[in-house]
Motif scaffolding. Sequence first.
Motif, PDB file in Angstrom:
ATOM      1  N   LEU A   7       3.069   8.796  -4.806  1.00 45.78           N
ATOM      2  CA  LEU A   7       2.659  10.174  -5.123  1.00 45.78           C
ATOM      3  C   LEU A   7       1.285  10.178  -5.788  1.00 45.78           C
ATOM      4  CD1 LEU A   7       5.916  11.890  -6.435  1.00 45.78           C
ATOM      5  CD2 LEU A   7       4.465  12.705  -4.579  1.00 45.78           C
ATOM      6  N   ALA A   8       1.079   9.262  -6.724  1.00 43.48           N
ATOM      7  CA  ALA A   8      -0.185   9.197  -7.464  1.00 43.48           C
ATOM      8  C   ALA A   8      -1.366   8.873  -6.552  1.00 43.48           C
ATOM      9  CB  ALA A   8      -0.086   8.160  -8.584  1.00 43.48           C
ATOM     10  N   THR A   9      -1.143   8.051  -5.527  1.00 46.67           N
ATOM     11  CA  THR A   9      -2.226   7.684  -4.613  1.00 46.67           C
ATOM     12  C   THR A   9      -2.408   8.700  -3.488  1.00 46.67           C
ATOM     13  OG1 THR A   9      -0.721   6.318  -3.319  1.00 46.67           O
ATOM     14  CG2 THR A   9      -2.013   5.203  -5.012  1.00 46.67           C
ATOM     15  N   GLY A  10      -1.474   9.649  -3.361  1.00 46.58           N
ATOM     16  CA  GLY A  10      -1.586  10.662  -2.319  1.00 46.58           C
ATOM     17  C   GLY A  10      -1.043  10.219  -0.976  1.00 46.58           C
ATOM     18  N   PHE A  11      -0.274   9.124  -0.954  1.00 48.55           N
ATOM     19  CA  PHE A  11       0.301   8.639   0.299  1.00 48.55           C
ATOM     20  C   PHE A  11       1.455   9.502   0.769  1.00 48.55           C
ATOM     21  CE2 PHE A  11      -1.005   3.935  -0.485  1.00 48.55           C
ATOM     22  CZ  PHE A  11      -2.317   4.265  -0.262  1.00 48.55           C
ATOM     23  N   ASP A  74     -10.180  -2.243   5.328  1.00 47.84           N
ATOM     24  CA  ASP A  74      -9.669  -3.086   4.256  1.00 47.84           C
ATOM     25  C   ASP A  74      -8.264  -3.529   4.634  1.00 47.84           C
ATOM     26  OD1 ASP A  74      -8.815  -4.258   1.938  1.00 47.84           O
ATOM     27  OD2 ASP A  74      -8.792  -2.418   0.777  1.00 47.84           O
ATOM     28  N   VAL A  75      -8.093  -4.789   4.985  1.00 43.94           N
ATOM     29  CA  VAL A  75      -6.811  -5.281   5.471  1.00 43.94           C
ATOM     30  C   VAL A  75      -5.751  -5.247   4.371  1.00 43.94           C
ATOM     31  CG1 VAL A  75      -5.652  -7.252   6.556  1.00 43.94           C
ATOM     32  CG2 VAL A  75      -7.988  -6.688   7.168  1.00 43.94           C
ATOM     33  N   PHE A  76      -6.149  -5.354   3.118  1.00 44.20           N
ATOM     34  CA  PHE A  76      -5.184  -5.321   2.021  1.00 44.20           C
ATOM     35  C   PHE A  76      -4.441  -3.981   2.002  1.00 44.20           C
ATOM     36  CE2 PHE A  76      -4.000  -4.404  -2.378  1.00 44.20           C
ATOM     37  CZ  PHE A  76      -3.178  -5.492  -2.630  1.00 44.20           C
ATOM     38  N   SER A  77      -5.150  -2.894   2.268  1.00 45.17           N
ATOM     39  CA  SER A  77      -4.524  -1.563   2.253  1.00 45.17           C
ATOM     40  C   SER A  77      -3.817  -1.240   3.561  1.00 45.17           C
ATOM     41  CB  SER A  77      -5.583  -0.495   1.979  1.00 45.17           C
ATOM     42  OG  SER A  77      -6.134  -0.685   0.717  1.00 45.17           O
ATOM     43  N   ARG A  78      -4.049  -2.015   4.588  1.00 45.86           N
ATOM     44  CA  ARG A  78      -3.392  -1.879   5.891  1.00 45.86           C
ATOM     45  C   ARG A  78      -3.508  -0.458   6.423  1.00 45.86           C
ATOM     46  NH1 ARG A  78       0.868  -4.761   2.926  1.00 45.86           N
ATOM     47  NH2 ARG A  78       1.720  -2.701   2.717  1.00 45.86           N
ATOM     48  N   TYR A  79      -2.391   0.039   6.917  1.00 41.44           N
ATOM     49  CA  TYR A  79      -2.337   1.326   7.602  1.00 41.44           C
ATOM     50  C   TYR A  79      -2.599   2.512   6.672  1.00 41.44           C
ATOM     51  CZ  TYR A  79       0.021  -1.450  11.135  1.00 41.44           C
ATOM     52  OH  TYR A  79       0.333  -2.385  12.057  1.00 41.44           O
ATOM     53  N   HIS A  80      -2.431   2.325   5.382  1.00 43.11           N
ATOM     54  CA  HIS A  80      -2.548   3.434   4.449  1.00 43.11           C
ATOM     55  C   HIS A  80      -3.951   4.025   4.400  1.00 43.11           C
ATOM     56  CE1 HIS A  80       1.209   1.812   2.234  1.00 43.11           C
ATOM     57  NE2 HIS A  80       1.531   2.567   3.256  1.00 43.11           N
ATOM     58  N   GLN A  81      -4.900   3.420   5.083  1.00 38.06           N
ATOM     59  CA  GLN A  81      -6.251   3.967   5.159  1.00 38.06           C
ATOM     60  C   GLN A  81      -6.374   5.015   6.257  1.00 38.06           C
ATOM     61  OE1 GLN A  81      -9.184   0.474   4.775  1.00 38.06           O
ATOM     62  NE2 GLN A  81      -7.299  -0.318   5.646  1.00 38.06           N
ATOM     63  N   ILE A  82      -5.401   5.052   7.157  1.00 34.17           N
ATOM     64  CA  ILE A  82      -5.460   5.934   8.312  1.00 34.17           C
ATOM     65  C   ILE A  82      -4.569   7.148   8.052  1.00 34.17           C
ATOM     66  CG2 ILE A  82      -5.045   6.125  10.790  1.00 34.17           C
ATOM     67  CD1 ILE A  82      -5.297   3.023  10.878  1.00 34.17           C
ATOM     68  N   LEU A  83      -5.158   8.324   8.056  1.00 39.94           N
ATOM     69  CA  LEU A  83      -4.382   9.542   7.819  1.00 39.94           C
ATOM     70  C   LEU A  83      -3.530   9.877   9.040  1.00 39.94           C
ATOM     71  CD1 LEU A  83      -7.070  11.782   6.081  1.00 39.94           C
ATOM     72  CD2 LEU A  83      -5.217  10.505   5.004  1.00 39.94           C
ATOM     73  N   MET A  84      -2.347  10.396   8.784  1.00 34.54           N
ATOM     74  CA  MET A  84      -1.478  10.857   9.866  1.00 34.54           C
ATOM     75  C   MET A  84      -2.074  12.121  10.473  1.00 34.54           C
ATOM     76  SD  MET A  84       1.376   9.075  10.295  1.00 34.54           S
ATOM     77  CE  MET A  84       2.449  10.253  11.075  1.00 34.54           C
ATOM     78  N   PHE A  85      -1.792  12.365  11.728  1.00 35.42           N
ATOM     79  CA  PHE A  85      -2.139  13.619  12.376  1.00 35.42           C
ATOM     80  C   PHE A  85      -1.340  14.702  11.656  1.00 35.42           C
ATOM     81  CE2 PHE A  85      -1.393  16.503  16.147  1.00 35.42           C
ATOM     82  CZ  PHE A  85      -2.682  17.020  16.168  1.00 35.42           C
ATOM     83  N   GLN A  86      -2.020  15.685  11.055  1.00 31.46           N
ATOM     84  CA  GLN A  86      -1.378  16.637  10.145  1.00 31.46           C
ATOM     85  C   GLN A  86      -0.121  17.308  10.715  1.00 31.46           C
ATOM     86  OE1 GLN A  86      -3.999  19.452   8.326  1.00 31.46           O
ATOM     87  NE2 GLN A  86      -2.517  19.969   6.762  1.00 31.46           N
ATOM     88  N   LYS A 104       1.613  11.022   4.313  1.00 30.36           N
ATOM     89  CA  LYS A 104       0.355  11.599   4.753  1.00 30.36           C
ATOM     90  C   LYS A 104      -0.530  10.530   5.393  1.00 30.36           C
ATOM     91  CE  LYS A 104      -1.565  14.614   1.987  1.00 30.36           C
ATOM     92  NZ  LYS A 104      -1.629  15.706   2.902  1.00 30.36           N
ATOM     93  N   VAL A 105      -0.076   9.274   5.329  1.00 29.20           N
ATOM     94  CA  VAL A 105      -0.828   8.140   5.862  1.00 29.20           C
ATOM     95  C   VAL A 105       0.018   7.380   6.870  1.00 29.20           C
ATOM     96  CG1 VAL A 105      -2.306   7.864   3.836  1.00 29.20           C
ATOM     97  CG2 VAL A 105      -0.092   6.712   3.906  1.00 29.20           C
TER      98      VAL A 105
END
Length: 117
Positions: A7-11, A74-86, A104-105
């Motif tokens: 929640l804090a990171t906005g994921f 950034d491979v450490f963050s993996r998929y969480h860098q890519i936003l989902m299609f809203q 959201k990611v």
Amino acid sequence: MEIEKQLATGFIKEVKYPDWLANMVVIPKKDGKWRVCVDYTNLNDACLKDSFPLPQIDQIVDSTAGHGMFSFLDVFSRYHQILMFQPDEEKTTIVTPHRLYYYKVMLFRLKNSGVSY
């Protein structure tokens, strides 16, 4: 604890009346600790497989020739860098003991996330 971090990171974001729900599953790891996973079996069964495979890695590297700069995710963050299609965010809704949340990611457990990544 993990929910608060996401929640804090906005994921993730809270949702009240989703169209889809996925259950959380707790799985033991080899080291004796526990891993929380989300069962997206039903959602993956409803999704069409992406029919366009990724290009070969040598083609990707060759395509960078002549460019002054190239950026990698950034491979450490993996998929969480890519936003989902809203419009598809709520389809990733998970059930927790107290509330419902959707991602959201991008998640690595989704059918076509490897192609997107």
